[in-house]
Each structure stands twice: as C-alpha cells, then as structure tokens.
Scaffold this motif. Structure first.
Motif: not given
Length: 276
Positions: A220-225
């Motif tokens: 996953y990306g780490t800035y899902p907000h």
C-alpha cells in the motif's frame, strides 16, 4: 465473539532476536468537530490500540504535539520509554521521537540534531524550510541479543526538495559517524526511490522494503488520508536500515482499531535481526 480483522495485529509482538521497528505519523492535533475523521479525540484510542497491539520494540512517531505525546505516554504506560523532543529552540512544540520497549532495551544515549547546516543548534533551519525540522536518536543496548544499535526518528520537510535531499545527506553522515547498526524511521515526505532515499542508500542506509524476506499484506501507499490505502500508491513513510540488518518481514498497515483510522498516514513495520 469473533474479532474483526482490524483488531488483529498485522505484525504483533516478536521474540528475540527479532526487533520490530514501526513508524507512524500520528498527525498533529488541529481543531475539528469530534466526529471528524481527523479529530484527535476520535483517533486517540485507535492510535493507542494500534501501538499496544502491535507491540513494537522500537516505535518512531512524527507530528506529536505535547498534549498528544502526553496522551500516548500515559496510555502506553511504563512498558515503553519515551524519547521525544520538540523542534523549537528549547525543545518545545511539535515533536518527533521514539518509544522504546523497556523489557528489552536500555537507553545508553539520547541525541537531537537540527536538520540544518548547524545540526548542533536546536531550532535552526536551512535550505528554504519555512520552519525547523529535526531528528531524535537513541543509542540502545538490546539485553536479549547483546547488540548496541542506533534508532533515529525524523520528519523531512514537506515543501523544499532541497531540504529533503540535504537532510537525508546529514542523516547518512550521522549514521556513518556513529558506526553502529542503525534504523532510521521517518515520514520522508518523498516517495521510496526518490533522491533523499537514494542519498541515504549511498550512505549505507537502505529501504527495508526491498531487503525483506517476506511482505505481510499488500504494498500500500502510506498516505491514504483516512481512506482505504491503495496498492501501488506512494510510500512516503518508511523504515531504513544499515547493512547489518537482516530484514525478516515488512508491512504497511491498513488496520482500523474500533473501525477508526488512526491517522492520515499508515504505519510502516519492519522486523529485523542484527547480523552478528
């Protein structure tokens, strides 16, 4: 009653000789209605539940205001030793730092460096940053393995690519000068593989993700907000290690304890062994 998957640890407690390293930008507290996903009053218990259930040996946090650091310190209890410092000249203000597992680790030394041309001057800034940035480190002895290593938590500048690159170079020099096995954990504000990560790799401090024997969960990306993280998005948070580290497994967390997102960032985990 069966547990919901969000309530189960992704990595969880580890046994010697493994060291569980975890980094999380806890997102600074800002005024929000209590029901807002970003409200600290809504997120606090989820952050605490995430940390307590994952039980890292070394935890790095970023963006912790003093009240948030106090909440975490009180809730996590005496099992973790907090080493947190604010970015101001006197150590006040927004903090980065470490929580260290007291059952295994003895703190030998604590250090703070300004991410500037004058790292020994707290609160100093350089390279077109709008405010000061810093790194907080601890030299620790692992009683379970006999290994002494350096742990660093930091948060690179969000606006200035020049500052991120120069800060990464400074961190690489710090690690080389100490001459210890090291783990450097951060919100890098730049994606894995970008110039700051490459500068650290040139100094022998490399992304644990690509050295791991096993990946737990999705990339996953780490800035899902406060949304579900997406596979293939940018990894701007990460755990970097020196060559002495054998990386057993890595993960990006998609957990929501109590069905609440702990932060706008996702936690990143790396389980390492220090080669003898």
């Amino acid at each position: 009653m069966p547990h919901h998957p969000d309530d189960r640890p992704l990595i969880g407690p580890v046994r010697s000789p493994e060291v569980h390293c975890m980094t999380l930008n806890v997102r600074r507290r800002v005024p929000r209605p209590p029901s807002h996903p970003d409200a600290w009053e809504r997120r606090r218990d989820a952050v605490i539940a995430l940390i307590a259930s994952e039980a890292p040996t070394v935890l790095a946090v970023q963006e912790a205001l003093p009240s948030q650091a106090a909440d975490l310190t009180a809730a996590l209890g005496s099992g973790w030793e907090p080493v947190l410092v604010g970015r101001g000249r006197s150590g006040g203000g927004e903090q980065v730092g470490l929580f260290l597992d007291r059952s295994r680790l003895d703190v030998v030394e604590q250090r703070t460096w300004a991410l500037s041309r004058t790292p020994a001057r707290p609160g100093s800034r350089s390279w077109a940053t709008s405010f000061s940035r810093h790194a907080v480190g601890a030299v620790v002895d692992d009683r379970a393995t006999g290994v002494r290593f350096l742990a660093i938590a930091t948060h690179l500048d969000v606006a200035s690519p020049w500052a991120r690159l120069r800060s990464a170079g400074l961190l690489g020099r710090i690690v080389r000068q100490r001459g210890l096995p090291a783990v450097v954990m951060a919100d890098w504000n730049s994606p894995a593989g970008s110039a700051p990560w490459r500068a650290l790799a040139d100094a022998g401090v490399v992304d644990s993700w690509h050295r791991a024997s096993r990946q737990v969960g999705e990339a996953y990306g780490t800035y899902p907000h406060y949304r579900s993280p997406r596979v293939g998005d940018r990894r701007i948070d990460g755990v970097l290690v020196t060559d002495e580290a054998e990386v057993e497994r890595v993960a990006v967390s998609d957990r929501r304890p109590g069905r609440v997102w702990p932060s706008d960032h996702a936690a990143v985990h790396a389980v390492v062994r220090w080669a003898s």
